[in-house]
Design a protein around this motif. Sequence first.
Motif, PDB file in Angstrom:
ATOM      1  N   GLN A 180      -7.040 -34.505  18.426  1.00 14.09           N
ATOM      2  CA  GLN A 180      -6.914 -34.867  17.011  1.00 14.09           C
ATOM      3  C   GLN A 180      -6.178 -36.190  16.852  1.00 14.09           C
ATOM      4  N   ARG A 218     -10.022 -22.253  12.966  1.00 15.73           N
ATOM      5  CA  ARG A 218      -9.449 -23.289  12.100  1.00 15.73           C
ATOM      6  C   ARG A 218     -10.504 -24.310  11.688  1.00 15.73           C
ATOM      7  N   TYR A 219     -11.373 -24.653  12.627  1.00 14.96           N
ATOM      8  CA  TYR A 219     -12.419 -25.639  12.330  1.00 14.96           C
ATOM      9  C   TYR A 219     -13.358 -25.124  11.236  1.00 14.96           C
ATOM     10  N   GLN A 221     -12.646 -23.141   8.920  1.00 11.52           N
ATOM     11  CA  GLN A 221     -11.922 -23.098   7.653  1.00 11.52           C
ATOM     12  C   GLN A 221     -11.553 -24.495   7.144  1.00 11.52           C
ATOM     13  N   HIS A 223      -9.524 -26.644   8.670  1.00 12.21           N
ATOM     14  CA  HIS A 223      -8.106 -26.906   8.904  1.00 12.21           C
ATOM     15  C   HIS A 223      -7.841 -27.675  10.200  1.00 12.21           C
ATOM     16  N   LEU A 224      -8.880 -28.166  10.849  1.00 13.47           N
ATOM     17  CA  LEU A 224      -8.698 -28.901  12.098  1.00 13.47           C
ATOM     18  C   LEU A 224      -9.109 -30.346  11.845  1.00 13.47           C
ATOM     19  N   GLN A 225      -8.158 -31.130  11.418  1.00 13.10           N
ATOM     20  CA  GLN A 225      -8.449 -32.496  10.987  1.00 13.10           C
ATOM     21  C   GLN A 225      -8.292 -33.492  12.141  1.00 13.10           C
TER      22      GLN A 225
END
Length: 396
Positions: A180, A218-219, A221, A223-225
């Motif tokens: 990330q 997370r991805y 949703q 939430h994985l930026q």
Amino acid sequence: MPSARWQPSLTKADWQHGGFGLYLHWPFCHAKCPYCDFNSYVSARIDPSLWKDAYLFEIARTGSETPGRMLNSVFFGGGTPSLMNPDIVAAVIDHIRVTWPVSDDLEITLEANPTSVEAGRFAAYRQAGVTRVSMGIQALNDTDLKHLGRLHTAEEALCAFDVARTAFDQVSFDLIYARQHQTVADWRAELRTALALAIDHLSLYQLIIEDDTAFGARYRQGHLQGLPSDDLGADLFQVTQEECAAAGFPAYEVSNHAADTTRSRHNMIYWRYGDYIGIGPGAHGRLTLEGQRYATETELVPQLWLERVRTAGSGETIRKALTTENQAREYLMMSLRLSEGTDIDRFARLGGKLPDQAQITELINGGRVIQEGSRLRPTTEGRLVLNAILRELLAN
């Protein structure tokens, strides 16, 4: 330039072109990393004696099927094998040595996490017979280590590396890139730091978001930026090739870099399509018996694997005979990952059929593969689209 000119002998059984190895899976970790989809578990209670007995039983069982074979490598994988009691590792290695004849340069690798507690065990592992350690460092800065769910700091990792250097013949470590918010400049600097260490081997993996992981959830949703675009991922791969080659660590496989003398012998057995026994929960194997190659699988769940070994006399759940077509496909998919590439003649002997020469010439003209006599190997650019190349080659 090609990193090897290895050619198989026509007089050997096919598996002998790759060699013979043994993989032992230790399924336990202190914590489950959010990107990991390996067969690993967090458990507060482990009975070491049960695990030792089960491993020894399975070694004896598979040894009775392969008497007299020369063993080239042993790999303790996981999970986190550096959580194993060194006495278990010693007992397993001793039993291996009385079960098979072993090569003079037998490579015994153990995967380790670079925490100070586990690093303190390194001397005991070396005394047990481990010759090579593969460390899961993953990043060289604390911010990214935290994002990756790692339990060590960068300082702890480098200290553990120094300890490992004094204990083992060879030391390898893993790094993950395409993290990330990572830039090309960030990765180039980090990679140069790694290459400046007294390292023997580097495994450099692009971060892949697997569905059945915490990162996968997370991805989905949102939430994985900060994950890289495809173009940035390709740039990071290219920087990896450039920096490693300049340091004398060319890629001998898609994600693995070393000098010719420090390649992972165990993993070369996989990529050259040799035979290997898989022992432990979720371990896979390829085993040739009386001229027939089999794919083997074991029970995934640790306690069920132990129970199966105890009651059924084998941890295996599947032993499937592979057709010649399946063997040829597997050989191509594994060997084309290597810088030395695929031996087309061996592929044909296994029962494979490549597209006509015009299609291969198209791949060559497109800069994706190189053909040198009977060998077909991917270019650096070809490795970026290896799956597409395989689809074309296996279309028949």
